[in-house]
Scaffold this active site. Structure first.
Site, PDB file in Angstrom:
ATOM      1  N   GLY A   1      13.655  -5.592  -0.081  1.00 50.06           N
ATOM      2  CA  GLY A   1      13.688  -4.378  -1.092  1.00 50.06           C
ATOM      3  C   GLY A   1      14.435  -4.582  -2.357  1.00 50.06           C
ATOM      4  O   GLY A   1      14.901  -3.733  -2.891  1.00 50.06           O
ATOM      5  N   GLU A   2      14.365  -5.904  -2.568  1.00 45.68           N
ATOM      6  CA  GLU A   2      15.315  -6.207  -3.622  1.00 45.68           C
ATOM      7  C   GLU A   2      14.429  -7.292  -4.977  1.00 45.68           C
ATOM      8  O   GLU A   2      15.104  -7.492  -5.763  1.00 45.68           O
ATOM      9  CB  GLU A   2      16.409  -7.157  -3.648  1.00 45.68           C
ATOM     10  CG  GLU A   2      17.506  -6.377  -2.883  1.00 45.68           C
ATOM     11  CD  GLU A   2      18.864  -7.090  -2.955  1.00 45.68           C
ATOM     12  OE1 GLU A   2      20.011  -6.643  -3.300  1.00 45.68           O
ATOM     13  OE2 GLU A   2      18.925  -8.344  -2.487  1.00 45.68           O
TER      14      GLU A   2
ATOM     15  N   GLU B   1       4.253  -5.676 -10.668  1.00 46.54           N
ATOM     16  CA  GLU B   1       5.684  -5.405 -10.692  1.00 46.54           C
ATOM     17  C   GLU B   1       6.150  -6.379 -11.478  1.00 46.54           C
ATOM     18  O   GLU B   1       6.868  -5.970 -12.560  1.00 46.54           O
ATOM     19  CB  GLU B   1       6.019  -5.684  -9.367  1.00 46.54           C
ATOM     20  CG  GLU B   1       5.709  -4.689  -8.387  1.00 46.54           C
ATOM     21  CD  GLU B   1       6.364  -4.744  -6.943  1.00 46.54           C
ATOM     22  OE1 GLU B   1       6.712  -5.979  -6.697  1.00 46.54           O
ATOM     23  OE2 GLU B   1       6.132  -3.928  -6.151  1.00 46.54           O
TER      24      GLU B   1
ATOM     25  N   PRO C   1      11.167 -15.194  -0.526  1.00 43.38           N
ATOM     26  CA  PRO C   1      10.117 -15.413   0.485  1.00 43.38           C
ATOM     27  C   PRO C   1       9.559 -13.830   0.779  1.00 43.38           C
ATOM     28  O   PRO C   1      10.387 -12.870   0.803  1.00 43.38           O
ATOM     29  CB  PRO C   1      10.683 -15.888   1.873  1.00 43.38           C
ATOM     30  CG  PRO C   1      12.008 -15.582   1.564  1.00 43.38           C
ATOM     31  CD  PRO C   1      12.523 -15.780   0.126  1.00 43.38           C
ATOM     32  N   ARG C   2       8.029 -13.915   1.220  1.00 42.22           N
ATOM     33  CA  ARG C   2       7.466 -12.377   1.542  1.00 42.22           C
ATOM     34  C   ARG C   2       8.231 -11.870   2.803  1.00 42.22           C
ATOM     35  O   ARG C   2       8.276 -10.923   2.779  1.00 42.22           O
ATOM     36  CB  ARG C   2       6.100 -12.835   1.672  1.00 42.22           C
ATOM     37  CG  ARG C   2       5.164 -11.625   2.040  1.00 42.22           C
ATOM     38  CD  ARG C   2       5.295 -10.668   0.966  1.00 42.22           C
ATOM     39  NE  ARG C   2       4.157  -9.535   1.135  1.00 42.22           N
ATOM     40  CZ  ARG C   2       3.806  -8.577   0.171  1.00 42.22           C
ATOM     41  NH1 ARG C   2       4.407  -8.593  -0.889  1.00 42.22           N
ATOM     42  NH2 ARG C   2       3.151  -7.645   0.607  1.00 42.22           N
TER      43      ARG C   2
ATOM     44  N   GLU D   1       0.857  -1.348  -0.022  1.00 42.01           N
ATOM     45  CA  GLU D   1       0.215  -0.067   0.148  1.00 42.01           C
ATOM     46  C   GLU D   1       0.877   1.260  -0.014  1.00 42.01           C
ATOM     47  O   GLU D   1       0.735   2.209  -0.714  1.00 42.01           O
ATOM     48  CB  GLU D   1      -0.878   0.034   1.264  1.00 42.01           C
ATOM     49  CG  GLU D   1      -1.900  -0.948   1.213  1.00 42.01           C
ATOM     50  CD  GLU D   1      -1.434  -2.374   1.837  1.00 42.01           C
ATOM     51  OE1 GLU D   1       0.127  -2.617   1.847  1.00 42.01           O
ATOM     52  OE2 GLU D   1      -2.302  -3.064   2.412  1.00 42.01           O
TER      53      GLU D   1
ATOM     54  N   ASN E   1       0.842  -8.539  -5.783  1.00 42.24           N
ATOM     55  CA  ASN E   1       0.924  -7.552  -6.745  1.00 42.24           C
ATOM     56  C   ASN E   1       1.469  -8.371  -7.879  1.00 42.24           C
ATOM     57  O   ASN E   1       2.727  -8.692  -8.103  1.00 42.24           O
ATOM     58  CB  ASN E   1       1.884  -6.522  -6.235  1.00 42.24           C
ATOM     59  CG  ASN E   1       1.778  -5.122  -7.346  1.00 42.24           C
ATOM     60  OD1 ASN E   1       1.099  -5.372  -8.258  1.00 42.24           O
ATOM     61  ND2 ASN E   1       2.494  -4.125  -6.951  1.00 42.24           N
TER      62      ASN E   1
END
Length: 436
Positions: A314-315, A342, A272-273, A65, A339
């Site tokens: 962040g990658e 991306e 992984p998330r 978000e 999502n």
């Protein structure tokens, strides 16, 4: 109109719940869910000074978000250099990722717990000129107090799942009272718009715009890292399992082992998330007998690496750029999916499971355009991977997904418009207008 009894009861309880809130924060700290250096922000205590001039406050629940707001904030800042921005979220992960990606003049704070004194302290310090809420995390005390101070409020990128609509219907009078505080609402789909109307929100103030994620730029990556990893991969066939959850990694590994029997030198990048699950995943991959290395440990992709554990934050932009085929996680287990914009924006063909209700509209459009493949188990996933690692098969899917998702830039335009429509004029402009 008088607020319903349940809302008044909630607010009254919150005024006297600081002791309970402190205990909850201590438990969350012990579990690593709060940043010990910034936990006071959750009590409404500011971690930063308020910038001078007009301030727009954006609230988003978590990573996805908040990232969807960055293009909106960037464009607002370019349009008016006098604006500053406050972005609040509730998770440590979002704070870590946002730290490197926020536009100029943007500050991040953790949202205060929905307890009266904490909310008051937060608003006393920041006193924003406009409050912009996103998606579905609506805190009653924070909304009520913001409205009481006559701060304009808009909701953009609003979304309610079928489950959350059912839950809100149990407290429809509360929902009506909370939603009535908003000056305008933009929602992602017709189902959410219908729910808002059912809860008594003025239909004239509702617009169905689609999701802001459609208009967001793709996640960035470090070009030097991309080049280094691309050289390490060489000409090997590679696919990505992105944002996976417990119960999915086992399927990813099984699918890899099946596909590897037919695809020589196949490589799986497993992202992984929640990268903090690294130890569990190391044990799982070790038990599978696959050879692996870990990004978080600084290990490279070797010639004999079969699975590369991308256990860093962040990658994702890096992994999507490296992999021409991506399984998007949270969809084989009932998490609602993640999502798809991306990978679509970065040219990676999309595979997903059946549980995609969080992005039901876009996955439906992807299916109709032949731009994604749905699978339900390891065998189907391995077949999809083997098909799509052939460029002639993956390219049409990737292009169709890119074309579909790149058509959503006007969602950002419409969010900008509603924000600017409800942003009070700066004092200088108001003075000039009154004397002109």
């Amino acid at each position: 109109m008088k607020d319903p009894f349940l809302l008044r009861l909630y607010l009254r309880f919150g005024q006297n719940a600081t002791g309970l809130a402190h205990r909850m924060l201590r438990k969350r700290l012990a579990k690593g869910k709060e940043d010990p250096e910034r936990v006071n922000e959750r009590r409404g205590e500011p971690g930063l000074a308020r910038p001078a001039g007009r301030l727009i406050w954006f609230h988003a629940a978590s990573v996805g978000e908040s990232l969807s707001l960055l293009e909106v904030i960037r464009r607002l800042g370019t349009r008016d250099p006098g604006l500053s921005f406050l972005l609040t979220t509730g998770t440590r992960t979002s704070a870590q990722i946002l730290a490197a990606r926020m536009p100029p003049r943007t500050l991040h704070q953790f949202v205060p717990m929905d307890v009266g004194p904490f909310v008051t302290r937060f608003l006393d310090h920041w006193h924003p000129d406009l409050a912009v809420w996103t998606e579905s995390e609506l805190w009653p005390a924070l909304i009520t107090e913001t409205s009481a101070r006559e701060i304009p409020m808009v909701l953009v990128n609003g979304r309610m799942s079928e489950r959350s609509i059912r839950n809100w219907r149990r407290f429809s009078s509360v929902a009506r009272a909370i939603l009535s505080r908003f000056d305008a609402v933009q929602v992602q789909d017709d189902m959410t718009a219908a729910a808002f109307r059912d809860f008594g929100f003025d239909p004239v103030k509702i617009a169905v715009t689609g999701t802001l994620k459609e208009g967001s730029p793709p996640p960035p990556c470090d070009e030097e890292d991309r080049q280094t990893l691309s050289e390490a991969i060489g000409g090997r066939p590679v696919w990505l399992a992105a944002s996976t959850h417990p119960g999915e990694e086992e399927v990813m590994i099984d699918a890899f082992k099946i596909a590897a029997k037919s695809a020589h030198n196949l490589l799986l990048i497993l992202a992984p998330r929640h990268p903090d699950r690294r130890d569990t995943l190391v044990d799982l991959i070790s038990a599978s007998g696959c050879r692996f290395s870990c990004r978080g440990a600084g290990e490279a992709i070797g010639k004999d690496t079969q699975i590369y554990l991308a256990d860093t934050l962040g990658e994702m932009g890096l992994w999507y750029r490296l992999a021409p085929v991506s399984f998007v996680g949270g969809s084989l287990v009932d998490m609602g999916g993640h999502n798809p914009f991306e990978p679509a924006a970065l040219g990676s063909a999309i595979i997903h499971g059946p549980h995609v209700q969080n992005f039901q509209d876009i996955y439906g459009r992807l299916a109709a355009a032949g731009a994604a493949i749905q699978v339900i188990n390891a065998v189907e996933l391995s077949e999809a991977v083997l098909r799509l690692i052939q460029p002639d098969n993956s390219a049409p899917l990737a292009y169709a997904a890119w074309e579909l998702c790149s058509a959503g830039a006007d969602v950002t335009d419409r969010a900008l418009a509603v924000i600017l429509d409800h942003l009070p004029a700066c004092p200088e402009a108001q003075t000039a207008a009154s004397t002109g």
